[in-house]
Motif scaffolding. Structure first.
Motif, PDB file in Angstrom:
ATOM      1  N   MET A 174     -14.764   7.956  13.385  1.00 44.15           N
ATOM      2  CA  MET A 174     -14.563   6.929  12.282  1.00 44.15           C
ATOM      3  C   MET A 174     -13.611   6.167  12.323  1.00 44.15           C
ATOM      4  SD  MET A 174     -17.612   7.976  11.143  1.00 44.15           S
ATOM      5  CE  MET A 174     -17.627   6.511   9.945  1.00 44.15           C
ATOM      6  N   LEU A 175     -12.584   6.495  12.894  1.00 40.24           N
ATOM      7  CA  LEU A 175     -11.266   5.828  12.602  1.00 40.24           C
ATOM      8  C   LEU A 175     -11.456   4.758  13.690  1.00 40.24           C
ATOM      9  CD1 LEU A 175      -8.091   8.061  12.529  1.00 40.24           C
ATOM     10  CD2 LEU A 175      -8.763   5.829  11.060  1.00 40.24           C
ATOM     11  N   LEU A 191      -7.794   9.041   8.187  1.00 38.50           N
ATOM     12  CA  LEU A 191      -8.875   8.913   7.178  1.00 38.50           C
ATOM     13  C   LEU A 191      -8.207   9.783   5.969  1.00 38.50           C
ATOM     14  CD1 LEU A 191     -12.195   9.111   9.094  1.00 38.50           C
ATOM     15  CD2 LEU A 191     -10.900   7.092   8.180  1.00 38.50           C
ATOM     16  N   GLY A 192      -7.812   9.174   4.976  1.00 40.69           N
ATOM     17  CA  GLY A 192      -7.408   9.874   3.854  1.00 40.69           C
ATOM     18  C   GLY A 192      -7.988  11.024   3.244  1.00 40.69           C
ATOM     19  N   CYS A 193      -9.304  11.154   3.496  1.00 44.00           N
ATOM     20  CA  CYS A 193      -9.967  12.074   3.011  1.00 44.00           C
ATOM     21  C   CYS A 193      -9.757  13.361   3.900  1.00 44.00           C
ATOM     22  CB  CYS A 193     -11.586  11.899   2.893  1.00 44.00           C
ATOM     23  SG  CYS A 193     -12.323  11.714   4.480  1.00 44.00           S
ATOM     24  N   GLN A 194      -9.151  13.381   5.099  1.00 44.04           N
ATOM     25  CA  GLN A 194      -8.827  14.216   5.801  1.00 44.04           C
ATOM     26  C   GLN A 194      -7.440  14.820   5.907  1.00 44.04           C
ATOM     27  OE1 GLN A 194     -11.651  15.801   7.454  1.00 44.04           O
ATOM     28  NE2 GLN A 194     -12.420  14.165   6.073  1.00 44.04           N
ATOM     29  N   VAL A 195      -6.545  14.260   5.019  1.00 44.86           N
ATOM     30  CA  VAL A 195      -5.106  14.495   5.083  1.00 44.86           C
ATOM     31  C   VAL A 195      -4.831  15.242   3.679  1.00 44.86           C
ATOM     32  CG1 VAL A 195      -2.798  13.511   4.941  1.00 44.86           C
ATOM     33  CG2 VAL A 195      -4.459  12.646   6.413  1.00 44.86           C
ATOM     34  N   THR A 196      -4.515  16.302   3.923  1.00 42.07           N
ATOM     35  CA  THR A 196      -4.333  17.278   2.532  1.00 42.07           C
ATOM     36  C   THR A 196      -2.643  17.092   2.064  1.00 42.07           C
ATOM     37  OG1 THR A 196      -5.910  19.012   3.305  1.00 42.07           O
ATOM     38  CG2 THR A 196      -4.304  19.677   1.395  1.00 42.07           C
ATOM     39  N   ASN A 256      -8.378  10.554  -8.446  1.00 36.73           N
ATOM     40  CA  ASN A 256      -7.863  11.015 -10.064  1.00 36.73           C
ATOM     41  C   ASN A 256      -6.836  10.378 -10.518  1.00 36.73           C
ATOM     42  OD1 ASN A 256      -9.131  13.695  -9.061  1.00 36.73           O
ATOM     43  ND2 ASN A 256      -7.679  14.665  -8.264  1.00 36.73           N
ATOM     44  N   LYS A 257      -6.129   9.701  -9.780  1.00 34.31           N
ATOM     45  CA  LYS A 257      -5.023   8.796 -10.276  1.00 34.31           C
ATOM     46  C   LYS A 257      -5.589   7.416 -10.445  1.00 34.31           C
ATOM     47  CE  LYS A 257      -1.695  11.640  -9.960  1.00 34.31           C
ATOM     48  NZ  LYS A 257      -0.928  12.200 -11.005  1.00 34.31           N
ATOM     49  N   ASN A 258      -7.008   7.136 -10.199  1.00 34.82           N
ATOM     50  CA  ASN A 258      -7.476   5.714 -10.632  1.00 34.82           C
ATOM     51  C   ASN A 258      -6.620   4.841  -9.923  1.00 34.82           C
ATOM     52  OD1 ASN A 258      -9.948   5.109 -11.923  1.00 34.82           O
ATOM     53  ND2 ASN A 258      -9.161   6.206 -13.629  1.00 34.82           N
ATOM     54  N   LEU A 259      -6.367   4.945  -8.612  1.00 31.29           N
ATOM     55  CA  LEU A 259      -5.658   3.804  -8.106  1.00 31.29           C
ATOM     56  C   LEU A 259      -6.596   2.708  -7.562  1.00 31.29           C
ATOM     57  CD1 LEU A 259      -3.153   5.861  -5.553  1.00 31.29           C
ATOM     58  CD2 LEU A 259      -3.028   5.413  -7.923  1.00 31.29           C
ATOM     59  N   ASP A 260      -5.812   1.463  -7.775  1.00 30.26           N
ATOM     60  CA  ASP A 260      -6.734   0.334  -7.725  1.00 30.26           C
ATOM     61  C   ASP A 260      -6.867  -0.070  -6.379  1.00 30.26           C
ATOM     62  OD1 ASP A 260      -8.235  -2.058  -8.059  1.00 30.26           O
ATOM     63  OD2 ASP A 260      -6.244  -3.098  -8.724  1.00 30.26           O
ATOM     64  N   ILE A 261      -7.823   0.739  -5.502  1.00 37.21           N
ATOM     65  CA  ILE A 261      -7.936   0.454  -4.134  1.00 37.21           C
ATOM     66  C   ILE A 261      -9.569   0.243  -3.945  1.00 37.21           C
ATOM     67  CG2 ILE A 261      -7.537   1.133  -1.649  1.00 37.21           C
ATOM     68  CD1 ILE A 261      -5.708   3.047  -2.643  1.00 37.21           C
ATOM     69  N   SER A 262      -9.965  -0.991  -3.733  1.00 35.58           N
ATOM     70  CA  SER A 262     -11.370  -1.243  -4.079  1.00 35.58           C
ATOM     71  C   SER A 262     -12.166  -0.696  -2.747  1.00 35.58           C
ATOM     72  CB  SER A 262     -11.682  -2.813  -4.040  1.00 35.58           C
ATOM     73  OG  SER A 262     -11.221  -3.445  -2.734  1.00 35.58           O
ATOM     74  N   GLY A 263     -13.251  -0.185  -3.001  1.00 33.19           N
ATOM     75  CA  GLY A 263     -14.113   0.395  -2.009  1.00 33.19           C
ATOM     76  C   GLY A 263     -13.681   1.880  -1.151  1.00 33.19           C
ATOM     77  N   PHE A 264     -12.307   2.285  -1.676  1.00 34.65           N
ATOM     78  CA  PHE A 264     -12.011   3.433  -0.977  1.00 34.65           C
ATOM     79  C   PHE A 264     -12.718   4.790  -1.199  1.00 34.65           C
ATOM     80  CE2 PHE A 264      -8.917   6.809  -0.438  1.00 34.65           C
ATOM     81  CZ  PHE A 264      -7.773   6.213   0.886  1.00 34.65           C
ATOM     82  N   GLY A 265     -12.922   5.408  -0.079  1.00 31.09           N
ATOM     83  CA  GLY A 265     -13.676   6.751  -0.175  1.00 31.09           C
ATOM     84  C   GLY A 265     -15.166   6.631  -0.562  1.00 31.09           C
ATOM     85  N   ALA A 266     -15.529   5.571   0.083  1.00 36.13           N
ATOM     86  CA  ALA A 266     -17.545   5.279  -0.201  1.00 36.13           C
ATOM     87  C   ALA A 266     -18.163   6.750   0.231  1.00 36.13           C
ATOM     88  CB  ALA A 266     -17.629   4.361   0.625  1.00 36.13           C
ATOM     89  N   CYS A 267     -17.720   7.618   1.019  1.00 38.85           N
ATOM     90  CA  CYS A 267     -18.669   8.533   1.211  1.00 38.85           C
ATOM     91  C   CYS A 267     -18.266   9.868   0.622  1.00 38.85           C
ATOM     92  CB  CYS A 267     -18.779   8.690   2.909  1.00 38.85           C
ATOM     93  SG  CYS A 267     -17.375   9.575   3.641  1.00 38.85           S
ATOM     94  N   GLU A 268     -17.348   9.834   0.037  1.00 38.58           N
ATOM     95  CA  GLU A 268     -16.545  10.901  -0.757  1.00 38.58           C
ATOM     96  C   GLU A 268     -16.215  12.001   0.083  1.00 38.58           C
ATOM     97  OE1 GLU A 268     -19.964  11.739  -3.582  1.00 38.58           O
ATOM     98  OE2 GLU A 268     -19.109  10.286  -4.833  1.00 38.58           O
ATOM     99  N   THR A 313     -16.833  12.831   3.402  1.00 38.22           N
ATOM    100  CA  THR A 313     -17.856  13.415   4.177  1.00 38.22           C
ATOM    101  C   THR A 313     -17.887  12.932   5.799  1.00 38.22           C
ATOM    102  OG1 THR A 313     -19.488  11.934   3.462  1.00 38.22           O
ATOM    103  CG2 THR A 313     -19.306  13.872   2.428  1.00 38.22           C
ATOM    104  N   LEU A 314     -16.741  12.309   6.021  1.00 40.78           N
ATOM    105  CA  LEU A 314     -16.453  11.715   7.225  1.00 40.78           C
ATOM    106  C   LEU A 314     -17.612  10.794   7.598  1.00 40.78           C
ATOM    107  CD1 LEU A 314     -14.812  14.284   9.640  1.00 40.78           C
ATOM    108  CD2 LEU A 314     -13.830  12.095   8.945  1.00 40.78           C
ATOM    109  N   ALA A 315     -18.123  10.170   6.600  1.00 43.82           N
ATOM    110  CA  ALA A 315     -19.375   9.173   7.080  1.00 43.82           C
ATOM    111  C   ALA A 315     -19.043   7.522   6.834  1.00 43.82           C
ATOM    112  CB  ALA A 315     -20.499   9.345   6.278  1.00 43.82           C
ATOM    113  N   CYS A 316     -17.789   7.449   6.664  1.00 42.99           N
ATOM    114  CA  CYS A 316     -17.247   6.042   6.558  1.00 42.99           C
ATOM    115  C   CYS A 316     -15.874   5.821   6.964  1.00 42.99           C
ATOM    116  CB  CYS A 316     -17.283   5.584   5.029  1.00 42.99           C
ATOM    117  SG  CYS A 316     -16.135   6.214   4.060  1.00 42.99           S
ATOM    118  N   SER A 317     -15.185   4.788   6.791  1.00 42.33           N
ATOM    119  CA  SER A 317     -13.959   4.527   7.357  1.00 42.33           C
ATOM    120  C   SER A 317     -13.034   3.813   6.295  1.00 42.33           C
ATOM    121  CB  SER A 317     -13.665   3.750   8.675  1.00 42.33           C
ATOM    122  OG  SER A 317     -14.156   2.560   8.373  1.00 42.33           O
ATOM    123  N   THR A 318     -13.687   3.862   5.090  1.00 39.83           N
ATOM    124  CA  THR A 318     -13.123   3.139   3.965  1.00 39.83           C
ATOM    125  C   THR A 318     -11.576   3.904   3.243  1.00 39.83           C
ATOM    126  OG1 THR A 318     -14.288   4.252   2.270  1.00 39.83           O
ATOM    127  CG2 THR A 318     -15.174   2.181   3.253  1.00 39.83           C
TER     128      THR A 318
END
Ligand code: FES
Length: 120
Positions: free
Chosen positions: A76-77, A89-94, A34-46, A48-53
């Motif tokens: 995954m970690l 994993l950033g996608c698992q932290v609220t 949402n903030k368009n942070l410049d982190i290349s390749g981050f969150g590749a699996c959107e 779904t716990l299928a990557c570690s990016t």
């Protein structure tokens, strides 16, 4: 009712620090997107716990207050580059209010820069 903002600082893989003000309830992956942070390749699996990016490194004090890591996240970690004792994993932290002022760090990239930016 004004929305409460939680301040989170991100340090990207180039060591560049960005401060964001976000609402509770989003994951850290949401924040990066949402903030368009410049982190290349981050969150590749959107998320779904299928990557570690979305691997992020936390301050110990914040890490210890978080919900425990579930097995799927741990698996995954284990594949993540530069794993630390305070990695999640950033996608698992609220984002929650008590995280106000937290700094999260993207592991520094050491692998070969394939298609690196700055070449155009
Ligand atoms: Fe792929 Fe988090 S975005 S595991």
């Amino acid at each position: 009712l004004s929305e409460e903002k939680v301040i989170i600082h991100f340090i990207n893989q180039d060591g560049i620090r960005t401060t964001t003000a976000v609402t509770e309830g989003q994951t850290l992956l949401d924040v990066v997107v949402n903030k368009n942070l410049d982190i290349s390749g981050f969150g590749a699996c959107e998320g779904t716990l299928a990557c570690s990016t979305c691997h992020l490194i936390f301050d110990k004090t914040f890490y210890e207050k978080m919900e425990p890591t579930v097995d799927e996240e741990m698996d995954m970690l284990d594949l993540a580059y530069g794993l630390t004792k305070t990695s999640r994993l950033g996608c698992q932290v609220t984002v929650q209010k008590w995280m106000d002022g937290m700094t999260v760090q993207v592991p520094q990239e050491v692998r070969d820069a394939v298609g690196s930016k700055g070449s155009q």
